[in-house]
Design an enzyme around this catalytic site. Structure first.
Site, mmCIF file in Angstrom:
data_model
loop_
_atom_site.group_PDB
_atom_site.id
_atom_site.type_symbol
_atom_site.label_atom_id
_atom_site.label_comp_id
_atom_site.label_asym_id
_atom_site.label_seq_id
_atom_site.Cartn_x
_atom_site.Cartn_y
_atom_site.Cartn_z
ATOM 1 N N ARG A 66 41.718 52.116 42.932
ATOM 2 C CA ARG A 66 42.895 52.706 43.556
ATOM 3 C C ARG A 66 43.908 53.258 42.567
ATOM 4 O O ARG A 66 44.395 54.380 42.732
ATOM 5 C CB ARG A 66 43.653 51.655 44.397
ATOM 6 C CG ARG A 66 43.180 51.525 45.791
ATOM 7 C CD ARG A 66 43.398 50.108 46.241
ATOM 8 N NE ARG A 66 42.385 49.300 45.579
ATOM 9 C CZ ARG A 66 41.182 49.071 46.097
ATOM 10 N NH1 ARG A 66 40.883 49.493 47.285
ATOM 11 N NH2 ARG A 66 40.276 48.387 45.431
ATOM 12 N N THR A 67 44.249 52.458 41.579
ATOM 13 C CA THR A 67 45.314 52.899 40.676
ATOM 14 C C THR A 67 44.858 54.148 39.929
ATOM 15 O O THR A 67 45.598 55.125 39.811
ATOM 16 C CB THR A 67 45.717 51.773 39.708
ATOM 17 O OG1 THR A 67 45.978 50.612 40.492
ATOM 18 C CG2 THR A 67 46.957 52.131 38.921
ATOM 19 N N LYS A 95 35.051 52.677 16.408
ATOM 20 C CA LYS A 95 34.844 52.947 14.969
ATOM 21 C C LYS A 95 35.890 52.217 14.129
ATOM 22 O O LYS A 95 36.024 52.451 12.936
ATOM 23 C CB LYS A 95 34.960 54.449 14.686
ATOM 24 C CG LYS A 95 33.941 55.308 15.404
ATOM 25 C CD LYS A 95 34.162 56.767 15.003
ATOM 26 C CE LYS A 95 33.394 57.722 15.866
ATOM 27 N NZ LYS A 95 33.901 59.096 15.732
ATOM 28 N N ARG A 116 45.955 51.399 31.609
ATOM 29 C CA ARG A 116 45.630 50.061 32.123
ATOM 30 C C ARG A 116 44.775 49.344 31.093
ATOM 31 O O ARG A 116 43.786 49.890 30.607
ATOM 32 C CB ARG A 116 44.866 50.158 33.438
ATOM 33 C CG ARG A 116 44.241 48.836 33.820
ATOM 34 C CD ARG A 116 43.637 48.833 35.179
ATOM 35 N NE ARG A 116 44.666 48.859 36.213
ATOM 36 C CZ ARG A 116 44.454 48.498 37.475
ATOM 37 N NH1 ARG A 116 43.269 48.104 37.856
ATOM 38 N NH2 ARG A 116 45.428 48.546 38.360
ATOM 39 N N HIS A 149 52.526 45.121 36.703
ATOM 40 C CA HIS A 149 51.906 46.287 37.350
ATOM 41 C C HIS A 149 53.052 47.030 38.070
ATOM 42 O O HIS A 149 53.138 47.025 39.297
ATOM 43 C CB HIS A 149 50.848 45.790 38.336
ATOM 44 C CG HIS A 149 49.876 46.823 38.802
ATOM 45 N ND1 HIS A 149 50.036 48.183 38.569
ATOM 46 C CD2 HIS A 149 48.715 46.699 39.507
ATOM 47 C CE1 HIS A 149 49.009 48.818 39.118
ATOM 48 N NE2 HIS A 149 48.195 47.962 39.685
HETATM 49 C C1 NCD Z 1 45.565 45.025 41.667
HETATM 50 C C2 NCD Z 1 45.485 44.921 40.174
HETATM 51 O O1 NCD Z 1 44.654 45.557 39.541
HETATM 52 O O2 NCD Z 1 46.301 44.183 39.648
HETATM 53 N N1 NCD Z 1 44.837 46.100 42.162
HETATM 54 C C3 NCD Z 1 45.472 47.307 42.240
HETATM 55 O O3 NCD Z 1 45.925 47.840 41.254
HETATM 56 N N2 NCD Z 1 45.637 47.811 43.466
HETATM 57 C C4 NCD Z 1 45.297 43.772 42.391
HETATM 58 C C5 NCD Z 1 44.027 43.028 42.131
HETATM 59 O O4 NCD Z 1 43.160 43.476 41.381
HETATM 60 O O5 NCD Z 1 43.894 41.960 42.715
#
Ligand code: NCD
Length: 338
Positions: A66-67, A95, A116, A149
């Site tokens: 999703r993100t 490397k 991320r 997040h």
């Molecule tokens: C979340 C995350 O990655 O922290 N997912 C997301 O970004 N929608 C929640 C999760 O993984 O449980």
């Protein structure tokens, strides 16, 4: 189109604590505008022409559906072109290139880096690096280990505000936070934004071994945000205006901790829906495990699929704000689209 660097309050998006109420209200309003514009072909074309001179790097070296997709599609909605690294084995880090050198390299080619990582604090490190180099670009934290997040929390705020539009918004609401509150970063970030809302009460429903960490409790106390811990779902469900469900973060298990959780105490099922307020909402950052029965999806109080889609609109609004195109969006007369 202004090409000047964006002003400090929305340069990097790393720590949710920097957001004040005015900024959150502003971002929610902008998100609404972007969403309404995107619905209409003329509005969608306007958005597509908004930032065609901008490029984004999506550096996602931890699993994401999703993100990643919502950021990449938010970019595409706005005409921003994207490049990506999702598999660290394809990056020169293998490397031996340092994290700092890799980030600096990305920044040479793009105007914003969305990242991320499995480790906490990496996005903050990237932002610190940017603050030291001659051509910094904004860093957006799209999930840093078990820590934060922030853009998820922003889209959660937008979803809550939209859900309570006719009930006075988030102020005064009772919000249940359920599941793995220790290792899940979404609730930690959401707790940081709650200081911006009046008389909110938080009800934590978590297995003892996955209780919310002391640093978040200290923050809530400091900000005078009312919260209770160790709540039993069956007891509190009738009082909740929202229940924010999360999954057990089993990928962090060291010896099968998740297996010892009795999911029945941390799940929403068709059976316990009857105990909820008619006006309540059920949220989840997704992906879900067994903690929300799929039959719950048909209940009008289940808003997690809308929440997922809101993610794209909120992330588009964040990019609009970062690149100072918000004035153009606000000046667009939405009534001309009807
Ligand atoms: C979340 C995350 O990655 O922290 N997912 C997301 O970004 N929608 C929640 C999760 O993984 O449980």
């Amino acid at each position: 189109m202004p090409l000047t660097p964006v002003s400090p309050p929305l340069f990097h998006v790393i720590d949710p604590r920097v957001f004040d109420r005015a900024q959150l209200d502003d971002l929610c309003d902008l998100t609404n505008r972007v969403r309404l514009l995107a619905k209409h072909p003329d509005g969608a074309r306007f958005l597509l022409g908004l930032l065609p001179d901008r490029r984004a790097m999506l550096y996602f070296v931890q699993p994401s559906t999703r993100t990643f997709l919502s950021f990449s599609n938010a970019c595409h909605v706005l005409g921003i072109r994207t490049s990506e690294i999702r598999d660290p084995s394809t990056s020169s880090e293998v490397k031996g290139e340092s994290f700092e050198d890799s980030i600096r390299t990305f920044s040479s080619y793009v105007d914003v880096i969305v990242m991320r990582t499995p480790d906490s604090g990496k996005a903050a490190r990237a932002a610190e690096l940017m603050n030291r180099i001659p051509r910094p670009v904004p860093i957006i934290n799209a999930g840093s280990g078990q820590d934060q997040h922030p853009t998820q929390a922003l889209l959660d705020i937008y979803t809550l505000e939209r859900s309570f539009e006719n009930q006075g918004g988030i102020d005064g609401k009772v919000i249940g936070l359920m599941g793995d509150l220790k290792r899940g970063r979404t609730v930690r970030s959401l707790c940081y934004l709650m200081k911006n809302y009046r008389d909110v009460r938080l009800v934590m429903i978590a297995p003892q071994q996955f209780a919310i960490e002391p640093d978040i409790k200290a923050h809530l106390r400091e900000q005078n945000i009312s919260f209770v811990e160790n709540a039993q779902l069956a007891r509190v469900l009738p009082e909740l205006d929202a229940v924010y469900v999360t999954r057990m973060q089993s990928e962090w298990d060291t010896d099968g901790e998740t297996g010892r959780v009795d999911y029945r105490d941390y799940s929403i099922t068709p059976e316990n829906l009857g105990a909820m307020k008619k006006t309540a909402v059920i949220m989840h950052p997704l992906p879900r495990g067994p903690e929300i029965h799929p039959a719950v999806d048909d209940d009008p109080r289940a808003v997690y699929w809308r929440q997922e889609r809101n993610g794209m609109w909120m992330r588009a609004a964040i990019l609009v704000k970062l690149f100072q195109a918000d004035g153009l969006v606000r000046n667009f007369d939405l009534s001309a689209l009807q």
